[in-house]
Design an enzyme around this catalytic site. Structure first.
Site, mmCIF file in Angstrom:
data_model
loop_
_atom_site.group_PDB
_atom_site.id
_atom_site.type_symbol
_atom_site.label_atom_id
_atom_site.label_comp_id
_atom_site.label_asym_id
_atom_site.label_seq_id
_atom_site.Cartn_x
_atom_site.Cartn_y
_atom_site.Cartn_z
ATOM 1 N N TYR A 67 0.864 -1.188 0.000
ATOM 2 C CA TYR A 67 0.000 0.000 0.000
ATOM 3 C C TYR A 67 0.897 1.233 0.000
ATOM 4 O O TYR A 67 1.939 1.259 0.652
ATOM 5 C CB TYR A 67 -0.874 0.012 1.262
ATOM 6 C CG TYR A 67 -1.638 1.300 1.460
ATOM 7 C CD1 TYR A 67 -2.930 1.439 0.962
ATOM 8 C CD2 TYR A 67 -1.057 2.388 2.115
ATOM 9 C CE1 TYR A 67 -3.625 2.628 1.123
ATOM 10 C CE2 TYR A 67 -1.744 3.575 2.266
ATOM 11 C CZ TYR A 67 -3.026 3.684 1.775
ATOM 12 O OH TYR A 67 -3.710 4.852 1.924
ATOM 13 N N GLU B 93 -3.349 7.754 -3.897
ATOM 14 C CA GLU B 93 -3.368 6.472 -3.193
ATOM 15 C C GLU B 93 -3.176 5.351 -4.196
ATOM 16 O O GLU B 93 -3.914 5.272 -5.188
ATOM 17 C CB GLU B 93 -4.694 6.297 -2.452
ATOM 18 C CG GLU B 93 -4.718 5.068 -1.557
ATOM 19 C CD GLU B 93 -6.033 4.935 -0.789
ATOM 20 O OE1 GLU B 93 -7.112 5.060 -1.408
ATOM 21 O OE2 GLU B 93 -5.977 4.716 0.435
#
Lengths: 289, 402
Positions: free
Chosen positions: B119, B207
């Site tokens: 991530y 993101e």
């Protein structure tokens, strides 16, 4: 006493000759604030509102000993205006401008910190010490001299609280509008410290809203160091997650920044949390009686 | 401002961030061609992804065909069928609400082989007033969940104001993800490029979830969610062109054209307020009085006849509205002028017709509030006036008591 602004304030207005700057400068002068002049690059040497116009903030400091600045310049130039004020040695910079890019503010704030100055705002109504100095855009007539300090991100909601206090016979020491942006110079915690340490403030009204964790941080400070009664209201209990409620900072994201979390943290710190914004004045009155 | 995944991936590629091969298609034929090219390039998997702004696409379903928003395809035929099932249908996800969102574009992309998933995101840390790069070994999982359960698995690097992400910081992130050798080099390059992109475009969030390591030791952005700082769009004409107005609520879009900040909600009491904080507080008081706010509406500093009229019109477009609370704190704006503005707005024939059945509560406080109340009380119109916020709340309660 009181905090931040008072009779010793020597105010320079950045964006002095623009429509916003002109209007609010004349309102501040009418209130009795010591406005020493203003800055509009290229108009130095002129006179506006019976006061001198300077090309730079540094000139206003050198010639008129300005110690406080208020900024009305458009958002694209406001970050630069903050940096200019800090570099000129202004100790207190109050930025009213709304809509400044976050990237500009991250840099401007770090410059202000490096110069040891204090920034209030941006996107805020300013600071007022009733009877002494109004450095902002708030309507002066609703304020009265007294001992209740206020901290708030929002303009009209602050006026609402002040109006209730005044009607309940409670004057204000200093009202600090800290602003509704994600990057602000002075946080709830910073403002709470100032008012806790001010001998002329007997109680504090803390108005928060959804988004971020500034209210939780203020609650932690007050829990540890609080010496005065605090009444808090958090706006936005009914706001849905993921939507920005007007202020750039007022957004519940990733499950963080909800009104419920903030109220819980505040109540846990011994702060009296009111559910209805209509009850702020009466609640302070009952705590002080 | 939000943009679509395909737009984000194109921008990232332009800024030197590694992304899988892929292209957007608005017709099945286009999608087929792109899928063919990807398979011809030696890939064994193509992913067809619905392009709507709302998240949760992978778990969402289309209304007619029942297709998922993200479809894995092993052949050109499967890719064609996937595009067919998505294009023109309405996708409902956890974020769209029941109404869903029409799929007008699909993104056809290479389903790369994955060795591990991570991530990565960049955003503002409000507490520190610094940009922060966050990475985690827990890829493909909601980061909120990771933050809650295993916060030590999130690594953060705060960028010094005015500077770029430093190579040493990028290396620390890469080491923390366990990257070595070629993967380390690839990761460091991606982190630096991604921050440069975030900085240059005035993004408010980037993101990448998941960020993946391929078997040939390349680190690439498999997904990308990008939002931009609206306040900075004035200096990015190219990004402004990426705005997809069809993804925005039509009433909100119209309100913004009149300088009104309106957000549609699901309740039954409309409100019109000056100032964002007071507007939120007014929504709260509607709820405490037994109603549910139908909207957020901040008319800003200048409450005049035009803004009030447009505000009324937009609130009344919502059929759920059973009452309207106008809450204006007149500071520099005088309340008597606002009161006259409200009356004039209500006299507008189009508005007059609609408000006959709907109680309107006008609460004006501040400068000249008493004069304003007299103007409204003496108007003979079907408007209830209040001065204190408490009184306004009581009037809202009456709507629901009846």
């Amino acid at each position: 006493m009181s905090v931040l602004v008072d009779r010793h304030t020597r105010l320079v207005v950045q964006g002095f000759t623009g429509s916003e700057g002109s209007f609010h400068a004349s309102q501040m002068i009418e209130y009795g604030t010591n406005v020493i002049g203003g800055v509009t690059p290229g108009k130095g040497g002129q006179t506006h509102l019976d006061r001198p116009v300077f090309n730079t903030v540094a000139e206003a400091v050198a010639q008129e000993e300005a110690n406080t600045s208020i900024i009305f310049v458009p958002p694209a130039f406001a970050g630069d205006a903050i940096i200019e004020a800090a570099q000129a040695g202004i100790q207190l910079i109050i930025c009213i401008t709304e809509g400044i890019p976050v990237k500009d503010m991250v840099i401007a704030k770090s410059v202000v910190d490096r110069h040891g100055a204090r920034l209030i705002g941006p996107n805020c109504p300013g600071v007022i010490t009733p009877g002494q100095a109004k450095v902002g855009i708030m309507p002066g007539m609703i304020f009265t001299e007294g001992s209740v300090g206020l901290i708030s991100r929002s303009g009209t909601l602050t006026y609402e609280a002040v109006d209730q206090l005044t009607k309940a016979g409670l004057g204000q020491s200093t009202a600090i509008g800290i602003g509704g942006d994600p990057v602000i110079g002075t946080t709830h915690t910073d403002a709470a410290k100032l008012l806790m340490e001010d001998p002329d403030t007997s109680a504090i009204v803390l108005i928060g809203e959804i988004g971020g964790s500034a209210e939780e941080e203020a609650a932690a400070y007050i829990k540890e160091h609080g010496t005065k009664p605090v009444v808090a209201f958090i706006a936005g209990s009914t706001a849905p997650p993921g939507r920005r409620m007007g202020h750039a900072g007022a957004i519940i994201s990733g499950g963080q920044g909800t009104a419920q979390d903030k109220k819980r943290a505040l109540a846990d710190a011994g702060i009296t949390v009111v559910e209805s914004p209509a009850d702020i004045g009466a609640t302070v009155a009952s705590l002080l009686s | 401002m939000n943009i679509h995944e395909y737009q984000a991936k194109t921008l990232l590629a332009e800024h030197g961030v590694a992304v899988p091969a892929g292209k957007a298609a608005t017709t099945t034929a286009e999608a087929t061609k792109i899928a063919q090219d990807i398979f011809d390039g030696g890939s064994s998997l193509v992913v067809v992804k619905a392009q709507i702004h709302a998240g949760g696409r992978g778990k969402g379903k289309t209304k007619k065909s029942g297709a998922k928003g993200v479809i894995l395809c092993r052949s050109v035929e499967e890719a064609t069928a996937a595009a067919e099932s998505l294009l023109g249908d309405v996708l409902v996800t956890i974020q769209t609400g029941e109404a869903g969102q029409e799929v007008k574009t699909v993104y056809v992309t290479d389903g790369v082989d994955i060795e591990s998933e991570f991530y990565l995101s960049i955003l503002l840390d409000r507490t520190r007033s610094q940009h922060v790069v966050m990475a985690s070994t827990e890829g493909g999982v909601e980061i909120e969940q990771v933050a809650e359960e295993t916060p030590d698995k999130i690594i953060k690097e705060w960028v010094e104001p005015g500077l770029s992400l430093q190579p040493s910081q990028a290396r620390r992130l890469a080491f923390a993800l366990g990257l070595q050798g070629d993967a380390l080099k690839s990761g460091v390059k991606l982190f630096m490029k991604l921050f440069a992109f975030y900085d240059k475009t005035d993004a408010s969030m980037v993101e990448v979830n998941p960020l993946v390591l391929t078997p040939d030791q390349q680190v690439i952005a498999l997904d990308a969610k990008v939002t931009f700082d609206e306040n900075a769009l004035y200096r990015h004409d190219d990004l402004m062109a990426l705005r997809d107005e069809s993804e925005e609520n039509p009433l909100e879009l119209e309100a913004s054209k009149f300088g009104l900040n309106y957000i549609k909600l699901d309740g039954n009491v409309g409100c019109m307020v000056n100032g964002a904080g007071l507007a939120m507080a007014t929504m709260d008081i509607i709820k405490l009085s037994g109603g549910e706010p139908a909207n957020f509406l901040d008319v800003g500093g200048g409450a005049n006849v035009e803004t009030v009229k447009n505000g009324f019109r937009i609130i009344l477009e919502d059929p759920n509205v059973k009452g309207i609370l106008i809450n204006i704190f007149g500071g520099i704006v005088r309340c008597d002028r606002v009161a006259n503005g409200v009356l004039e707005a209500i006299k507008d024939p189009e508005i007059a017709k609609k408000v006959e059945q709907i109680p309107i509560i006008v609460r004006l406080q501040g400068t000249n509030a008493e004069e304003a109340k007299e103007i409204i009380d003496g108007s003979g119109l079907n408007v209830i006036s209040a001065v204190l916020l408490k009184e306004a709340a009581e009037e809202v309660s009456k709507i629901f008591a009846a």
